[in-house]
Design a protein around this motif. Structure first.
Motif, short mmCIF file in Angstrom:
data_model
loop_
_atom_site.label_atom_id
_atom_site.label_comp_id
_atom_site.label_asym_id
_atom_site.label_seq_id
_atom_site.Cartn_x
_atom_site.Cartn_y
_atom_site.Cartn_z
N ARG A 190 -5.73 -4.91 4.14
CA ARG A 190 -6.72 -5.19 5.18
C ARG A 190 -8.08 -4.80 4.64
O ARG A 190 -8.50 -3.64 4.75
N ILE A 230 -8.39 -1.53 2.49
CA ILE A 230 -7.36 -0.58 2.91
C ILE A 230 -5.99 -1.25 2.85
O ILE A 230 -5.80 -2.37 3.33
N THR A 263 -2.07 -0.99 4.04
CA THR A 263 -1.36 -0.41 5.18
C THR A 263 0.14 -0.51 4.99
O THR A 263 0.65 -1.44 4.36
N GLU A 295 3.75 0.37 7.46
CA GLU A 295 4.23 0.73 8.79
C GLU A 295 5.69 1.21 8.72
O GLU A 295 6.51 0.59 8.04
N GLU A 336 -4.30 8.80 6.92
CA GLU A 336 -5.35 8.11 6.20
C GLU A 336 -5.47 8.77 4.83
O GLU A 336 -5.84 9.94 4.73
N ARG A 359 2.72 6.10 9.89
CA ARG A 359 1.94 4.93 9.48
C ARG A 359 0.99 5.39 8.37
O ARG A 359 0.50 6.52 8.39
N HIS A 381 -2.49 4.37 6.04
CA HIS A 381 -3.66 3.58 5.65
C HIS A 381 -4.20 4.22 4.37
O HIS A 381 -4.56 5.40 4.37
N TRP A 402 -6.97 3.92 1.26
CA TRP A 402 -8.23 3.29 0.85
C TRP A 402 -8.23 2.99 -0.64
O TRP A 402 -7.90 3.86 -1.45
N PHE A 424 -11.91 3.38 7.60
CA PHE A 424 -10.74 3.87 8.33
C PHE A 424 -10.96 3.73 9.83
O PHE A 424 -10.06 3.27 10.56
N LEU A 468 -10.75 0.07 11.07
CA LEU A 468 -9.39 -0.45 11.12
C LEU A 468 -8.64 0.12 12.32
O LEU A 468 -7.89 -0.61 13.00
N ARG A 469 -8.85 1.39 12.62
CA ARG A 469 -8.21 1.97 13.82
C ARG A 469 -8.67 1.25 15.08
O ARG A 469 -7.87 1.02 16.00
#
Length: 247
Positions: free
Chosen positions: A7, A10, A12, A14, A24, A52, A54, A56, A75, A78-79
């Protein structure tokens, strides 16, 4: 867990189960450009424990404050693109850094206030001359920035005066010759109402870095079961600590 997705800058990941919260992650120099590869096993171990992730992706430069601001902003953006459903419990947020990544989290413009804690692995705060002497020398000759901003001493002063997160887990590895967690814990514990702790584990500076790519390229014989066990132990320690913060 689901597969890696990119993304913007970043990456990601899950978990399959209901998430414990969000991590993060910012990696260290030379590893940070491809966190989904360089730290693959470590971050997947965290996702396997319900987090989860994320992560960078960046190329380290001299202006660490600017990079810290960029990471924090990306960050956050994206949140905000992933709103929590109405009625769902608040998502707990942990920040996780390795080497230079620790420094960038500590320089975040919110002073660490908008998270539930920071896990800092192998904190490194050397000068540019110590870290990349060739580039520093060229920088002086060509008259461009040849020291990190903020400098190592300015970084510690800024942490002492502006970093407000009391909950920090510093992890030092027993065979890490460039770790500076001892100095950082002294600065953090000098603040009022600090709750920072220092944990020493077996391993070296590259313990969080993945061996998956080496195995993929060279085969099973190139894998190191000992390093994998140390990485799994590290993921478990962070997951347990993070869950306590979330309670």
């Amino acid at each position: 867990m689901t597969g890696w997705r990119q993304r913007g800058e970043i990456w990601t990941l899950e978990p399959v189960e209901t998430p414990r919260g969000l991590i993060e992650f910012i990696g260290g120099s030379y590893l940070a450009a491809t966190p989904q590869l360089s730290y693959r096993r470590f971050l997947e171990a965290l996702a396997g424990r319900g987090w989860r992730v994320h992560a960078w992706s960046y190329v380290p430069g001299f202006d660490h404050q600017a990079q810290a601001n960029t990471a924090w902003r990306q960050f956050r953006q994206l949140r905000e693109l992933e709103p929590v459903p109405v009625g769902a419990p608040r998502q707990h947020l942990l920040r996780l850094g390795h080497s230079l990544g620790c420094k960038l989290h500590l320089l975040a413009p919110d002073g660490g206030r908008r998270c539930d804690g920071l896990a800092a692995l192998s904190f490194n705060n050397f000068s540019a001359e110590r870290s990349i002497p060739f580039l520093a020398e060229i920088g002086q000759q060509l008259r461009f920035r040849s020291e990190f901003s903020p400098s190592p001493e300015q970084t510690l002063e800024q942490i002492a005066g502006s970093y407000l997160q009391p909950r920090n887990l510093l992890v030092r590895f027993s065979r890490d010759g460039i770790d500076q967690s001892g100095r950082l814990i002294g600065v953090l514990q000098g603040r009022a109402e600090d709750a920072s702790t220092l944990l020493e584990l077996p391993g070296d500076h590259l313990t969080p870095a993945s061996g998956a790519l080496r195995k993929q390229l060279l085969g099973e014989w190139a894998d190191d079961p000992g390093r994998q066990r140390r990485m799994e132990r590290l993921a478990e320690q962070i997951s347990v600590w993070g869950s306590r913060q979330a309670d």
